[in-house]
Design an enzyme around this catalytic site. Structure first.
Site, PDB file in Angstrom:
ATOM      1  N   LYS A 122      80.297  26.246 -12.376  1.00 47.83           N
ATOM      2  CA  LYS A 122      79.515  25.370 -13.279  1.00 47.83           C
ATOM      3  C   LYS A 122      79.493  23.916 -12.809  1.00 47.83           C
ATOM      4  CE  LYS A 122      81.917  26.509 -17.008  1.00 47.83           C
ATOM      5  NZ  LYS A 122      82.610  27.758 -16.653  1.00 47.83           N
ATOM      6  N   THR A 123      80.675  23.393 -12.483  1.00 49.24           N
ATOM      7  CA  THR A 123      80.752  21.968 -12.134  1.00 49.24           C
ATOM      8  C   THR A 123      79.979  21.678 -10.859  1.00 49.24           C
ATOM      9  OG1 THR A 123      82.872  21.711 -13.246  1.00 49.24           O
ATOM     10  CG2 THR A 123      82.350  20.090 -11.573  1.00 49.24           C
ATOM     11  N   GLU A 166      77.131  20.799 -18.389  1.00 49.54           N
ATOM     12  CA  GLU A 166      77.916  22.001 -18.168  1.00 49.54           C
ATOM     13  C   GLU A 166      78.111  22.680 -19.519  1.00 49.54           C
ATOM     14  OE1 GLU A 166      82.015  22.376 -16.079  1.00 49.54           O
ATOM     15  OE2 GLU A 166      80.932  20.696 -15.206  1.00 49.54           O
TER      16      GLU A 166
END
Length: 462
Positions: A122-123, A166
């Site tokens: 995600k990051t 996110e």
């Protein structure tokens, strides 16, 4: 300018745990929109210093006076209900809102909230997309789960309708959001302390996909068997990407890795050549992350040149296979990986780099995850030449699971590989200094305090 009427009733906002990654970003956005923001945190940090410099009053410890003068108290998930400031707010009948709920309110201020979700990546993917939107001068607001050099922090305040965030599945917090666009990178077995079963994880993602409006867009990983059926739960447009699965809208061909483990590849869109991409982050998994980014950016009509430039510029988010320095001619890296799938992805990145021997210093994160995935952790760590395991980092848990790092060591040894248990950080640093040689790769791995080992090695602290 985003439409803030749904939160305008709160002129004065007090935030407990304001120094957190997400909380600090929310605080900065609110301040920029003209709200009076105060906050408190247990410890002073770079984050609290930055908020103070922006004119946000942050108290280290408790400040009941700031609670008194607030219209709402926003608190992070780590704050207990018997926290003095929480008790004061309840006594005064001041509404209290948990961080994810409040962030959900913020997503409704924007016409175009772009949510990046999935168990892993995600990051990194949020960072890639953010840099593409910045390169295309789309002036997005951004909230990402790590420090990102391009925005000098973990958030950016833009003046467009785009809000890139996110979206984490833990405790189903992503169900509080109102996305216009969603990326689902993968669905894997994690956070079983909360979800209990994989079916519950999958159902959370199904509910998340159902949040999309009919005129929205869903981007999914066509290589992930757990993502394939998600489009049936929404009327939004679906875009797929993959490497192994060529029946996707976007896929990669002719993949080559250089000595740093950085990939170069051709992207195809609907079976036709689209563009060539060169990454500046290592690993096979980052090809997939970049394909999700390309799929979304193409939908937003960001031109190929901007996508190519942005992805070449991106050298990684903080603690994502981050280069820290050299000792004895060996390269030291630090990575946040704390799930077997992430460890395999990171070890593949290591093996794609030209090196002598690999060393991993692994700190398991949470007792529940270590217990549930013990065999998977052991097998994932076998990919390194030398394995050192630290004590389990408890995070939010107590050890009611009767598990320790020695169980992981025993499992690795039973699989035919040596592994060392070195719980003391100073002992670990001394051992590495004596044994690491030129052109070795040393990787500190985990979501806890293991990140301190690299700087200790580099600072000659014994």
């Amino acid at each position: 300018m985003p439409d803030i009427k749904n939160i305008q009733k709160y002129k004065n906002i007090h935030m407990i745990g304001i120094g957190g990654v997400s909380m600090s970003g929310i605080a900065a956005i609110l301040k920029n929109w003209g709200f009076t923001v105060t906050g408190s945190d247990w410890t002073q940090s770079e984050s609290t210093d930055k908020l103070n410099s922006m004119g946000i009053k942050v108290t280290i410890g408790h400040n009941l006076e700031d609670v008194h003068s607030s219209d709402v108290v926003v608190y992070s998930a780590a704050i207990k209900q018997d926290d003095p400031e929480m008790l004061e707010a309840k006594k005064l009948n001041i509404p209290t809102i948990e961080r994810a709920d409040f962030l959900g309110e913020l997503t409704r201020c924007f016409k175009d909230t772009i949510c990046i979700s999935g168990t892993h990546g995600k990051t990194t993917t949020t960072s890639m997309i953010s840099i593409c939107f910045l390169e295309a001068l789309k002036d997005p607001s951004i909230q990402v789960g790590a420090f990102l050099k391009a925005i000098d922090g973990n958030y950016k305040i833009g003046n467009s309708e785009h809000f890139i965030i996110e979206a984490c599945e833990y405790v189903e917090s992503f169900l509080k959001f109102s996305p216009k666009a969603e990326i689902v990178l993968n669905i894997d077995n994690d956070h079983l302390d909360y979800f209990k079963t994989f079916d519950n994880i999958k159902n959370a993602f199904i509910k998340y996909v159902k949040l999309l409006p009919n005129n929205g867009v869903l981007v999914i990983n066509g290589d992930d068997k757990n993502c394939i059926d998600l489009p049936q739960y929404t009327k939004a447009q679906t875009i797929t990407y993959g490497i192994d699965n060529k029946n996707t809208n976007f896929y990669a061909e002719n993949i080559l890795f250089d000595n740093d483990g950085f990939a170069e590849f051709d992207v195809y869109k609907n079976k036709e050549f689209y563009c060539k991409i060169k990454l500046s982050v290592p690993g096979y998994h980052n090809i997939l992350n970049s394909l999700s980014c390309i799929s979304l950016c193409d939908y937003y009509e960001i031109n190929k040149k901007d996508i190519q430039t942005a992805l070449k510029k991106f050298t990684g988010a903080h603690r994502r296979f981050e280069f820290k320095g050299k000792i004895n001619g060996a390269s030291i890296y630090d990575d946040y990986g704390h799930h077997p799938t992430e460890i395999i992805a990171t070890s593949t990145s290591v093996n794609n780099k030209k090196h002598n021997m690999s060393w991993v210093i692994f700190q398991p994160h949470t007792y529940s995850r270590t217990k549930n995935l013990l065999d998977d952790f052991a097998n994932a760590l076998l990919n390194f030449d030398n394995i050192i395991v630290l004590d389990i980092y408890a995070a939010r848990e107590t050890n009611s699971y009767n598990i320790s790092s020695k169980d992981l060591i025993n499992k690795i040894v039973s699989l035919g590989k040596d592994a060392k248990y070195i719980p003391n950080f100073n002992d670990c640093v001394s051992f590495l200094k004596e044994n690491v040689k030129e052109n070795d790769i040393v990787l500190t791995l985990g979501a806890g305090t293991v990140t301190q080992i690299g700087p200790m090695l580099l600072e000659n602290k014994i």
